[in-house]
Design an enzyme around this catalytic site. Structure first.
Site, PDB file in Angstrom:
ATOM      1  N   TYR A  68       4.848   5.630  10.631  1.00  0.00           N
ATOM      2  CA  TYR A  68       5.154   4.230  10.940  1.00  0.00           C
ATOM      3  C   TYR A  68       5.941   3.490   9.862  1.00  0.00           C
ATOM      4  CZ  TYR A  68       0.732   3.720   8.297  1.00  0.00           C
ATOM      5  OH  TYR A  68      -0.267   3.802   7.358  1.00  0.00           O
ATOM      6  N   HIS A 124      -3.500   4.094   4.725  1.00  0.00           N
ATOM      7  CA  HIS A 124      -4.605   3.133   4.849  1.00  0.00           C
ATOM      8  C   HIS A 124      -5.893   3.788   4.359  1.00  0.00           C
ATOM      9  CE1 HIS A 124      -7.661   0.531   6.557  1.00  0.00           C
ATOM     10  NE2 HIS A 124      -8.094   1.534   7.283  1.00  0.00           N
ATOM     11  N   ARG A 165       0.872  -1.172   0.000  1.00  0.00           N
ATOM     12  CA  ARG A 165       0.000   0.000   0.000  1.00  0.00           C
ATOM     13  C   ARG A 165       0.906   1.218   0.000  1.00  0.00           C
ATOM     14  NH1 ARG A 165      -2.158   0.467   5.466  1.00  0.00           N
ATOM     15  NH2 ARG A 165      -0.818   2.272   5.621  1.00  0.00           N
TER      16      ARG A 165
END
Lengths: 321, 372
Positions: free
Chosen positions: B280, B271, B267
């Site tokens: 992150y 998200h 990805r």
């Protein structure tokens, strides 16, 4: 016939009438269910109509949803009341909402049969009354028969509904016998009815508590008190008209249930009747319910569950106003 | 955070077909594709990446409540999406916008959902069996399995005719593999030997939590514990995604039972538009996956096959046109009527809902200038 036999006969008739009706659950095939409600049905209809599923409640409900999408009308058995919670997410987040999410393009004709309630001396998780969780969930219909006749008809009507129906079967009432008219249901699925006429106090009950209310009314009669009993039958939607009519006559209402009283079906009935019958009420609506504790060990169930004495104590309190 | 020795690739990152013992059974499926079909794969990837960027922009401009980007996952989605046959049923998660388009869903329907106009609302019978998005992670795996059981009961699968035999493909992500419902779906699928492919897009992140938190085992290996054959593929290789999915769907439809595909992908964005991947991401990760971008790889392949600048310019323009069209239509969307609150809660009349709808109408009418 007994309620267990009446349910078996109702299921048999629904399956014979419509080959899209499937039964799914744990131990319902060869064994006929732990309460034998589905006894003989797998032998009659085969393993593709009566499925002994893997032991997973969410799996049962979730695959039933997929089968309903495919055009089937699954009837799931949850073995015991306290085992419904592994399937709670599929019931409340999926089953209840899929017609809404599809904007009506798809319906969810799924019935979930749940043997529920106490009085059978069983171990933890086997005697609970979780109906309020489901009555609180939009998109679900929730019903509970109190007699073999109603069980025979209501299971067929639940299967015929295009909406999901939680079908709570009072397991303490599985074995007592009663008359079943297999020619006529009498009244529609989602209707309450007066099952005993009286003039001074109204008792409202459903499922296992109907027989308790009738028992209390018998005892009260010997003491000169006339009690009317309404069997709610359908918890969602709840047909308030017979209750309103009764309370307008008696002026007093006591609601009886096995489930804990806080935020319960009885609470909803009390609130609605107070709203609709305020000027007819001679006393506040009272609830006789299970305590707001976990269901206790079986040797204490008689302490926990309402009995005729506790119902009559509430009747006396209502009459004292 | 990369491919493993087991990862099947039909197309190397440089865009060359890989001929090996492992790829031998799949290459004929690629050879059977026409130039037109191959170019269509690319067209969908490119056009839909542009759409995806536009939808994210619309969210940033306040026109959508949320967007769910799929940039980077086009190879896994386009390949598997084209592998499904017309009679197959597709149960997506919520990021498979390009498969929705391949099956004929008007993209504005997805926009409506993320603008707060609907909860989905499309009819799978009118979208070539592309079912609704499911936002509770993994729940759809069970619906797909039940649907596949229904195909078996109907006798519309495993008849020996691959042109009509039906199968199901269900999409889910690496986070979903930790959900009980996905495990239960694998149990039921194995038990009933359903005609079904489990298609796992391992994009390596469940919002901010890496796949290593979900599993110490490569996820495709889990399937063996359920008795389901599985394979790990390079999800950024659109040809591998196509051929492996087609072969496994055909196995499932022929009565061989369920299959499990783990497509390794990434990805590249957030998200959803509500998170911030810079908080992150591991260092170097984005660079690795950018070098393995499914679109760049397939463009190299197509150029070697003779596609010229005009073709790539044409699809780039098509992406621009689609983005402009979606923007125009998004801005023209109107709020749904108030009575939609009460529609389809039940399929049959429900007195409580009916009473509340009447109450709301009376309440609204009670204001000055109100309408009943």
């Amino acid at each position: 016939m007994s309620m267990a036999k009446a349910l078996n006969a109702g299921l048999q008739r629904a399956m014979a009438d419509n080959d899209k009706v499937l039964l799914m659950g744990e131990d319902i095939g060869r064994l006929g269910g732990v309460f034998r409600v589905t006894e003989g049905l797998q032998a009659e209809f085969g393993e593709k109509r009566v499925l002994d599923t893997p032991l997973a409640e969410s799996g049962i409900i979730g695959t039933a949803i997929g089968l309903a999408m495919r055009g089937y009308r699954p009837v799931c058995e949850i073995q015991f009341d306290g085992f419904i919670f592994p399937g709670f997410d599929q019931i409340t987040s999926q089953l209840a909402k899929l017609t809404y999410r599809h904007e009506g393009a798809m319906t969810m004709p799924v019935v979930i049969r749940v043997p529920y309630g106490g009085h059978i001396g069983a171990v933890e998780h086997h005697q609970e009354s979780p109906e309020a969780y489901f009555a609180h969930t939009p998109g679900l219909r929730v019903v509970s028969p109190g007699s073999p006749h109603d069980a025979y008809w209501m299971i067929q009507e639940a299967i015929a509904s295009d909406d999901p129906v939680l079908f709570f079967e009072p397991k303490s009432r599985y074995w007592p016998k009663g008359e079943v008219d297999t020619e006529s249901a009498g009244i529609p699925l989602h209707s309450s009815r007066v099952v005993r006429e009286g003039t001074e106090v109204t008792l409202v009950a459903y499922g296992p508590s109907v027989s308790l209310a009738l028992q209390a009314a018998d005892i009260a009669a010997t003491e000169g008190t006339s009690i009317e009993v309404v069997d709610v039958r359908s918890i969602s939607p709840l047909d308030f008209e017979p209750i309103v009519a009764s309370v307008q006559k008696t002026g007093r209402l006591v609601v009886v249930q096995e489930a804990p009283g806080f935020v319960s079906v009885g609470s909803e009935i009390a609130a609605t009747i107070t709203e609709r019958c305020f000027y007819h009420l001679e006393a506040p609506v009272l609830r006789v319910a299970g305590f707001d504790t976990p269901f206790p060990p079986a040797k204490l169930e008689s302490v926990y569950l309402p009995d005729a004495d506790r119902v009559l104590e509430a009747v006396d309190r209502a009459l004292a106003y | 955070m990369a491919y493993t020795p087991a990862t099947l690739q039909l197309l190397s990152p440089a865009g060359e077909l890989v001929a090996s013992e492992e790829t031998a059974e799949y290459l004929p499926l690629i050879e059977a594709l026409s130039d037109e079909q191959l170019r269509e794969f690319h067209r969908q990837m490119v056009v839909m990446r542009r759409f995806d960027v536009e939808a994210s922009n619309l969210q940033r401009q306040g026109q959508l409540a949320l967007w769910i980007p799929s940039v980077g996952q086009e190879g896994a989605q386009v390949g598997s999406g084209f592998a499904a046959k017309a009679q197959d049923h597709i149960f997506p998660a919520y990021r498979e916008h390009v498969i929705a388009r391949i099956r004929g869903l008007d993209l504005i329907t997805i926009i409506e959902m993320l603008r707060g106009i609907s909860h989905g609302g499309w009819d799978p019978a009118k979208t070539n069996n592309f079912h609704l998005y499911t936002l509770v992670i993994g729940s759809q795996a069970l619906h797909a399995t039940g649907y596949a059981m229904g195909m078996q009961f109907d006798g519309t699968t495993a008849t020996g005719n691959p042109d009509t035999d039906e199968a199901v493909i269900v999409y889910f992500g690496d986070g979903a593999t930790s959900q009980g419902d996905v495990s239960e779906a694998l149990v039921f699928a194995a038990s009933y030997q359903t005609p079904q492919v489990f298609f796992l897009q391992n994009n390596h992140w469940a919002i901010s939590v890496p796949v290593t938190r979900q599993s110490r085992t490569p996820l495709y290996l889990r399937a063996a514990g359920f008795g389901i054959p599985s394979i790990q593929i390079d999800g950024n290789d659109v040809l591998a995604s196509y051929a492996v999915t087609a072969a496994n769907l055909d196995a499932a439809r022929s009565g061989e039972g369920p299959r499990f595909i783990e497509a390794l992908t990434y990805r590249m964005g957030a998200h959803t538009t509500s998170d911030d991947p810079t908080k992150y991401r591991e260092p170097g990760e984005l660079e690795f996956w950018t070098a393995n971008d499914p679109i760049i790889r397939f463009e190299n392949y197509l150029r070697a096959q003779g596609a010229d600048d005009a073709f790539f310019a044409e699809i780039a323009q098509e992406g621009e046109d689609l983005a402009a069209d979606v923007r125009r239509r998004t801005l023209a969307l109107e709020a749904p009527p108030a009575d939609k609150v009460f529609r389809n809660v039940y399929s049959e009349p429900h007195p409580l809902v009916q009473a509340q709808e009447r109450w709301l109408a009376d309440y609204e009418a009670s204001f000055e200038g109100g309408q009943s």
